[in-house]
Design a protein around this motif. Structure first.
Motif, mmCIF file in Angstrom:
data_model
loop_
_atom_site.group_PDB
_atom_site.id
_atom_site.type_symbol
_atom_site.label_atom_id
_atom_site.label_comp_id
_atom_site.label_asym_id
_atom_site.label_seq_id
_atom_site.Cartn_x
_atom_site.Cartn_y
_atom_site.Cartn_z
ATOM 1 N N ASP A 24 -37.153 -5.699 12.785
ATOM 2 C CA ASP A 24 -36.393 -6.138 13.957
ATOM 3 C C ASP A 24 -34.911 -6.342 13.658
ATOM 4 O O ASP A 24 -34.156 -6.761 14.520
ATOM 5 C CB ASP A 24 -37.006 -7.386 14.587
ATOM 6 C CG ASP A 24 -37.052 -8.574 13.649
ATOM 7 O OD1 ASP A 24 -36.639 -8.455 12.493
ATOM 8 O OD2 ASP A 24 -37.514 -9.637 14.090
ATOM 9 N N LEU A 25 -34.487 -6.006 12.449
ATOM 10 C CA LEU A 25 -33.068 -6.012 12.109
ATOM 11 C C LEU A 25 -32.680 -4.605 11.694
ATOM 12 O O LEU A 25 -33.320 -4.013 10.814
ATOM 13 C CB LEU A 25 -32.767 -6.972 10.949
ATOM 14 C CG LEU A 25 -31.323 -6.906 10.468
ATOM 15 C CD1 LEU A 25 -30.433 -7.765 11.354
ATOM 16 C CD2 LEU A 25 -31.210 -7.329 9.027
ATOM 17 N N ASP A 46 -35.398 -7.251 21.629
ATOM 18 C CA ASP A 46 -36.169 -7.881 20.561
ATOM 19 C C ASP A 46 -35.657 -7.536 19.166
ATOM 20 O O ASP A 46 -36.300 -7.890 18.173
ATOM 21 C CB ASP A 46 -37.640 -7.492 20.675
ATOM 22 C CG ASP A 46 -38.262 -8.014 21.964
ATOM 23 O OD1 ASP A 46 -37.856 -9.107 22.408
ATOM 24 O OD2 ASP A 46 -39.140 -7.329 22.517
ATOM 25 N N THR A 47 -34.542 -6.824 19.081
ATOM 26 C CA THR A 47 -33.987 -6.464 17.779
ATOM 27 C C THR A 47 -32.544 -6.943 17.659
ATOM 28 O O THR A 47 -31.887 -7.244 18.647
ATOM 29 C CB THR A 47 -34.002 -4.941 17.537
ATOM 30 O OG1 THR A 47 -33.144 -4.307 18.476
ATOM 31 C CG2 THR A 47 -35.398 -4.363 17.644
ATOM 32 N N THR A 48 -32.080 -6.988 16.417
ATOM 33 C CA THR A 48 -30.682 -7.274 16.129
ATOM 34 C C THR A 48 -30.114 -6.046 15.435
ATOM 35 O O THR A 48 -30.701 -5.559 14.463
ATOM 36 C CB THR A 48 -30.550 -8.501 15.197
ATOM 37 O OG1 THR A 48 -31.145 -9.623 15.852
ATOM 38 C CG2 THR A 48 -29.105 -8.798 14.884
ATOM 39 N N ILE A 50 -26.709 -4.539 13.556
ATOM 40 C CA ILE A 50 -25.462 -4.962 12.930
ATOM 41 C C ILE A 50 -24.699 -3.738 12.447
ATOM 42 O O ILE A 50 -25.151 -3.042 11.532
ATOM 43 C CB ILE A 50 -25.736 -5.892 11.734
ATOM 44 C CG1 ILE A 50 -26.532 -7.114 12.182
ATOM 45 C CG2 ILE A 50 -24.431 -6.294 11.060
ATOM 46 C CD1 ILE A 50 -27.007 -7.980 11.043
ATOM 47 N N TYR A 65 -32.250 -11.132 4.774
ATOM 48 C CA TYR A 65 -33.169 -11.184 5.911
ATOM 49 C C TYR A 65 -34.613 -11.172 5.406
ATOM 50 O O TYR A 65 -35.461 -11.925 5.876
ATOM 51 C CB TYR A 65 -32.886 -9.999 6.827
ATOM 52 C CG TYR A 65 -33.403 -10.138 8.233
ATOM 53 C CD1 TYR A 65 -32.868 -11.079 9.108
ATOM 54 C CD2 TYR A 65 -34.403 -9.312 8.698
ATOM 55 C CE1 TYR A 65 -33.331 -11.195 10.405
ATOM 56 C CE2 TYR A 65 -34.875 -9.415 9.998
ATOM 57 C CZ TYR A 65 -34.333 -10.356 10.847
ATOM 58 O OH TYR A 65 -34.788 -10.476 12.132
ATOM 59 N N GLY A 72 -36.180 -6.009 7.896
ATOM 60 C CA GLY A 72 -35.023 -5.272 8.381
ATOM 61 C C GLY A 72 -34.908 -3.937 7.678
ATOM 62 O O GLY A 72 -35.611 -3.675 6.698
#
Length: 92
Positions: A24-25, A46-48, A50, A65, A72
């Motif tokens: 989810d990253l 529902d995700t991040t 970057i 993480y 991630g």
């Protein structure tokens, strides 16, 4: 939709598989090859996701993480890999 406008199947498969396994990253270096995967991560609430300036920045982010008990991934280019293999083959 013409074939030139369709998303490549492999990018959907990559994203779906990562999400299936609890990723989810998404730390990423902007890249055309991963554009569809990156865009799906950005659109998914529902995700991040970057953005990074280089792949080295993502290693400690994803490692931290993971140490926090989450999953991630790092999406980056592999531009030098094939040229390195060719160089070593020539040395054999």
């Amino acid at each position: 939709m013409s074939s030139s406008q369709q998303k490549p199947f492999w990018q959907d498969a990559v994203y779906n598989r990562l999400r299936h396994h609890g990723i989810d990253l998404f730390a990423y270096v902007p890249d055309g090859g991963h554009a569809a995967t990156i865009n799906r991560a950005l659109a998914d609430p529902d995700t991040t996701a970057i953005p990074l300036t280089n792949g080295a920045e993502g290693v400690p982010i994803v490692a931290g993480y993971h140490l926090g008990g989450c999953k991630g991934t790092l999406l980056r280019t592999e531009r030098g890999r094939m040229s390195t293999r060719r160089r070593y083959r020539g040395a054999e």
